[in-house]
Scaffold this motif. Structure first.
Motif, PDB file in Angstrom:
ATOM      1  N   ASN A   1      87.023  46.376  11.650  1.00 33.34           N
ATOM      2  CA  ASN A   1      87.045  45.107  11.680  1.00 33.34           C
ATOM      3  C   ASN A   1      86.116  44.420  12.373  1.00 33.34           C
ATOM      4  O   ASN A   1      86.029  44.548  13.346  1.00 33.34           O
ATOM      5  CB  ASN A   1      88.716  44.485  11.225  1.00 33.34           C
ATOM      6  N   ARG A   2      85.643  42.908  12.366  1.00 38.30           N
ATOM      7  CA  ARG A   2      85.086  42.505  12.976  1.00 38.30           C
ATOM      8  C   ARG A   2      86.272  41.532  14.040  1.00 38.30           C
ATOM      9  O   ARG A   2      87.462  41.530  13.843  1.00 38.30           O
ATOM     10  CB  ARG A   2      84.630  40.569  12.543  1.00 38.30           C
ATOM     11  N   PHE A   3      86.108  41.082  15.370  1.00 35.31           N
ATOM     12  CA  PHE A   3      86.459  40.477  16.397  1.00 35.31           C
ATOM     13  C   PHE A   3      87.353  40.280  15.733  1.00 35.31           C
ATOM     14  O   PHE A   3      86.998  38.781  15.483  1.00 35.31           O
ATOM     15  CB  PHE A   3      86.138  40.699  17.943  1.00 35.31           C
ATOM     16  N   GLY A   4      89.067  39.766  16.406  1.00 32.64           N
ATOM     17  CA  GLY A   4      89.789  39.025  16.415  1.00 32.64           C
ATOM     18  C   GLY A   4      90.599  38.886  14.700  1.00 32.64           C
ATOM     19  O   GLY A   4      91.581  38.227  14.388  1.00 32.64           O
ATOM     20  N   ARG A   5      89.758  39.667  13.936  1.00 29.51           N
ATOM     21  CA  ARG A   5      90.519  39.760  12.270  1.00 29.51           C
ATOM     22  C   ARG A   5      91.554  40.777  11.707  1.00 29.51           C
ATOM     23  O   ARG A   5      91.779  41.542  13.199  1.00 29.51           O
ATOM     24  CB  ARG A   5      89.076  39.883  11.231  1.00 29.51           C
ATOM     25  N   VAL A   6      91.957  41.027  10.972  1.00 30.76           N
ATOM     26  CA  VAL A   6      93.134  41.514  10.862  1.00 30.76           C
ATOM     27  C   VAL A   6      92.343  43.466  10.832  1.00 30.76           C
ATOM     28  O   VAL A   6      91.253  43.885   9.977  1.00 30.76           O
ATOM     29  CB  VAL A   6      93.537  41.527   9.091  1.00 30.76           C
ATOM     30  N   SER A   7      92.594  44.246  10.903  1.00 33.19           N
ATOM     31  CA  SER A   7      92.110  45.522  10.668  1.00 33.19           C
ATOM     32  C   SER A   7      92.259  46.264   8.936  1.00 33.19           C
ATOM     33  O   SER A   7      93.387  45.419   8.356  1.00 33.19           O
ATOM     34  CB  SER A   7      93.438  47.101  11.523  1.00 33.19           C
ATOM     35  N   PRO A   8      91.492  46.722   9.008  1.00 30.53           N
ATOM     36  CA  PRO A   8      91.776  47.721   7.687  1.00 30.53           C
ATOM     37  C   PRO A   8      92.366  48.936   7.406  1.00 30.53           C
ATOM     38  O   PRO A   8      92.598  49.241   8.314  1.00 30.53           O
ATOM     39  CB  PRO A   8      89.702  48.176   7.258  1.00 30.53           C
ATOM     40  N   THR A   9      92.860  48.862   6.322  1.00 29.45           N
ATOM     41  CA  THR A   9      93.969  50.384   5.417  1.00 29.45           C
ATOM     42  C   THR A   9      93.270  50.895   4.882  1.00 29.45           C
ATOM     43  O   THR A   9      93.379  51.816   4.115  1.00 29.45           O
ATOM     44  CB  THR A   9      95.038  49.424   6.112  1.00 29.45           C
ATOM     45  N   THR A  10      91.933  50.205   4.252  1.00 30.02           N
ATOM     46  CA  THR A  10      91.279  50.541   2.941  1.00 30.02           C
ATOM     47  C   THR A  10      89.532  50.495   3.533  1.00 30.02           C
ATOM     48  O   THR A  10      89.219  49.977   4.047  1.00 30.02           O
ATOM     49  CB  THR A  10      92.138  50.122   1.263  1.00 30.02           C
ATOM     50  N   ALA A  11      88.994  51.353   2.221  1.00 33.04           N
ATOM     51  CA  ALA A  11      87.824  51.573   2.424  1.00 33.04           C
ATOM     52  C   ALA A  11      86.817  50.567   2.047  1.00 33.04           C
ATOM     53  O   ALA A  11      85.750  50.311   2.431  1.00 33.04           O
ATOM     54  CB  ALA A  11      86.801  53.173   2.032  1.00 33.04           C
ATOM     55  N   GLY A  12      87.818  49.908   0.917  1.00 36.24           N
ATOM     56  CA  GLY A  12      87.322  48.821  -0.047  1.00 36.24           C
ATOM     57  C   GLY A  12      87.415  46.876   1.940  1.00 36.24           C
ATOM     58  O   GLY A  12      86.446  46.415   1.510  1.00 36.24           O
ATOM     59  N   HIS A  13      88.272  47.157   2.643  1.00 38.63           N
ATOM     60  CA  HIS A  13      88.310  46.013   3.433  1.00 38.63           C
ATOM     61  C   HIS A  13      87.436  46.192   4.387  1.00 38.63           C
ATOM     62  O   HIS A  13      86.716  45.565   4.975  1.00 38.63           O
ATOM     63  CB  HIS A  13      89.684  46.505   4.079  1.00 38.63           C
ATOM     64  N   VAL A  14      86.951  47.536   4.545  1.00 40.18           N
ATOM     65  CA  VAL A  14      86.327  47.845   5.901  1.00 40.18           C
ATOM     66  C   VAL A  14      84.057  47.423   4.880  1.00 40.18           C
ATOM     67  O   VAL A  14      84.475  46.371   5.959  1.00 40.18           O
ATOM     68  CB  VAL A  14      85.768  49.413   6.037  1.00 40.18           C
ATOM     69  N   ARG A  15      84.135  47.787   3.993  1.00 39.15           N
ATOM     70  CA  ARG A  15      82.872  47.508   3.257  1.00 39.15           C
ATOM     71  C   ARG A  15      83.605  45.563   3.441  1.00 39.15           C
ATOM     72  O   ARG A  15      82.405  44.816   3.019  1.00 39.15           O
ATOM     73  CB  ARG A  15      83.182  47.978   2.248  1.00 39.15           C
ATOM     74  N   ALA A  16      84.116  44.995   2.695  1.00 44.51           N
ATOM     75  CA  ALA A  16      84.547  43.529   2.854  1.00 44.51           C
ATOM     76  C   ALA A  16      84.288  42.892   4.618  1.00 44.51           C
ATOM     77  O   ALA A  16      83.010  41.894   4.165  1.00 44.51           O
ATOM     78  CB  ALA A  16      85.515  43.014   2.586  1.00 44.51           C
ATOM     79  N   ASP A  17      84.354  43.526   5.284  1.00 49.15           N
ATOM     80  CA  ASP A  17      84.261  43.414   6.356  1.00 49.15           C
ATOM     81  C   ASP A  17      83.067  42.914   7.177  1.00 49.15           C
ATOM     82  O   ASP A  17      82.569  42.484   7.286  1.00 49.15           O
ATOM     83  CB  ASP A  17      85.505  43.228   7.503  1.00 49.15           C
ATOM     84  N   LEU A  18      82.369  44.744   7.352  1.00 50.13           N
ATOM     85  CA  LEU A  18      80.817  44.902   7.493  1.00 50.13           C
ATOM     86  C   LEU A  18      80.072  44.911   6.899  1.00 50.13           C
ATOM     87  O   LEU A  18      78.819  45.278   7.547  1.00 50.13           O
ATOM     88  CB  LEU A  18      81.722  46.606   8.451  1.00 50.13           C
ATOM     89  N   GLY A  19      80.659  45.045   5.602  1.00 49.60           N
ATOM     90  CA  GLY A  19      78.919  45.932   4.953  1.00 49.60           C
ATOM     91  C   GLY A  19      77.908  46.931   5.030  1.00 49.60           C
ATOM     92  O   GLY A  19      78.939  47.740   5.076  1.00 49.60           O
ATOM     93  N   THR A  20      76.955  45.985   5.174  1.00 52.24           N
ATOM     94  CA  THR A  20      75.415  46.484   5.435  1.00 52.24           C
ATOM     95  C   THR A  20      75.517  47.509   6.358  1.00 52.24           C
ATOM     96  O   THR A  20      74.604  48.406   7.039  1.00 52.24           O
ATOM     97  CB  THR A  20      74.908  46.709   4.815  1.00 52.24           C
ATOM     98  N   GLU A  21      76.621  46.634   7.101  1.00 54.88           N
ATOM     99  CA  GLU A  21      75.946  46.998   8.964  1.00 54.88           C
ATOM    100  C   GLU A  21      76.608  48.461   9.745  1.00 54.88           C
ATOM    101  O   GLU A  21      77.032  48.428  11.116  1.00 54.88           O
ATOM    102  CB  GLU A  21      76.608  46.188  10.488  1.00 54.88           C
TER     103      GLU A  21
END
Ligand code: TXA
Ligand code: MG
Length: 340
Positions: free
Chosen positions: A151-171
């Motif tokens: 996740n981005r610093f300070g945000r809620v940690s991701p617990t699904t792959a969808g969360h990761v994509r929502a936070d970090l997208g194409t990066e």
């Protein structure tokens, strides 16, 4: 920003799937691979490649002085010796009892470990995760994978792959999808680098577990007096303001805030009909393991529903309940971001 070849097209959405060959290739080329663990999703980079680590820090938006955990394959005892000067007796006992599993051990680092991993400190955090996709990735890669939560610093940690994509997208070059994380909260962190072990972060391996493995009382030091970013007050926060309340006051607080024009949600086990109309109910499981598993999804839900305020009742400090209460307290802590 680095010479790193990006395997995924920069403009394409991050791919997912259990694509381990690609993942290993990307890690070897200095890229970033998000992968599931039993706790939360990690954003992985080759822990021996300083350039890859710089990119990891910049994508995460995290200060370079904060150490990252190095993840190792199970059964690879030599790997420990590559990263640490050996495990002190307490760390050895905890590793034997809990690895693979949701426990990070902070131990004296070996010579030559990149500063980017340790944040410049003389210690290193090591963990052997208990998740089949993570284990296959680590075994095939054959080295240490540095991974903060994805996740981005300070945000809620991701617990699904969808969360990761929502936070970090194409990066991120690749997201391995292993489904929802079993535990749902970050690993317990125990500092074993000094004579008296200290718990720096609570998690699924509880203080009771640690004390019974070691056979003596162990202190908690989760107040941020040690350099541990996961222990900053304000970590794990959704955009909604989180307010901790008791069971007895949650209805009246919800009514007051709603009357004042706020969009209010409640994280509660109480029945929906007991709240004024317009209050959003985020149903909290009664079982503490299930609550831990669901917590970060519920906090994200607060933002999806555009809540101004989320009222939450911390669970009892039994078992993993202590870690849930800890994360809720941090979510309710002072915000590092303006305008929240
Ligand atoms: O469950 C987890 O631990 C996840 C998954 C991906 O493994 N990772 C994770 O990483 O939560 P991160 O970077 O978000 O949090 C790592 C925690 C931080 O509190 C950090 O300060 C602490 O571990 N840590 C790591 N290395 C350390 C060290 N050498 N000394 C003190 N604390 C350390
Ligand atoms: Mg984190």
């Amino acid at each position: 920003m680095t010479k790193t070849p990006r395997v995924a097209m920069p403009s394409a959405p991050a791919r997912h799937g259990d694509d381990l060959d690609d993942a290993v290739r990307i890690l070897r080329a200095g890229g970033l691979v998000a992968f599931p663990t039993e706790t939360v999703y990690g954003l992985g980079a080759d822990a021996a490649n300083p350039e890859a680590l710089h990119r990891l820090y910049s994508v995460k938006g995290r200060p370079a002085s904060h150490p990252v955990i190095v993840h190792l394959a199970t059964g690879d005892r030599d790997a420990v010796a590559r990263w640490a000067t050996g495990l002190p007796p307490a760390a050895r006992a905890l590793a034997d009892a809990c690895w693979p599993g949701p426990l990070t051990l902070v131990v004296p680092r070996a010579e030559g470990v990149p500063e980017e991993v340790t944040g410049g400190s003389a210690t290193i955090g090591l963990r052997v995760p208990d998740q089949p996709v993570a284990q296959r990735l680590l075994a095939r890669f054959g080295g240490g994978v540095a991974a903060p939560s994805a996740n981005r610093f300070g945000r809620v940690s991701p617990t699904t792959a969808g969360h990761v994509r929502a936070d970090l997208g194409t990066e991120v070059d690749l997201v391995l999808d292993g489904g929802p994380c079993r535990v749902g909260l970050e690993s317990t962190v125990v500092d074993c680098s000094l004579p008296g072990p200290l718990i720096l972060r609570e998690g699924a391996v509880t203080r009771d577990d640690i004390e019974s493995i070691l056979g003596h009382p162990v202190e908690l030091r989760t107040d941020g007096s040690r350099p541990a970013p996961g222990t900053l007050a304000s970590h794990y926060a959704p955009r909604a303001r989180v307010v901790l309340v008791t069971d007895a006051e949650i209805r009246s607080r919800a009514a007051q805030l709603t009357a004042a024009g706020q969009r209010v949600g409640v994280l509660t086990q109480q029945h929906a009909q007991e709240f004024p109309a317009g209050v959003e109910i985020l149903e909290a499981p009664v079982d503490l393991d299930e609550l831990a598993h669901a917590l970060y999804g519920l906090l994200r839900d607060a933002d999806v529903r555009h809540l101004d305020v989320l009222l939450a009742v911390p669970p009892p400090s039994l078992g993993i309940g202590a870690a849930v209460a800890d994360r809720l307290t941090r979510a309710a802590g002072p915000s590092p971001q303006p305008g929240r």
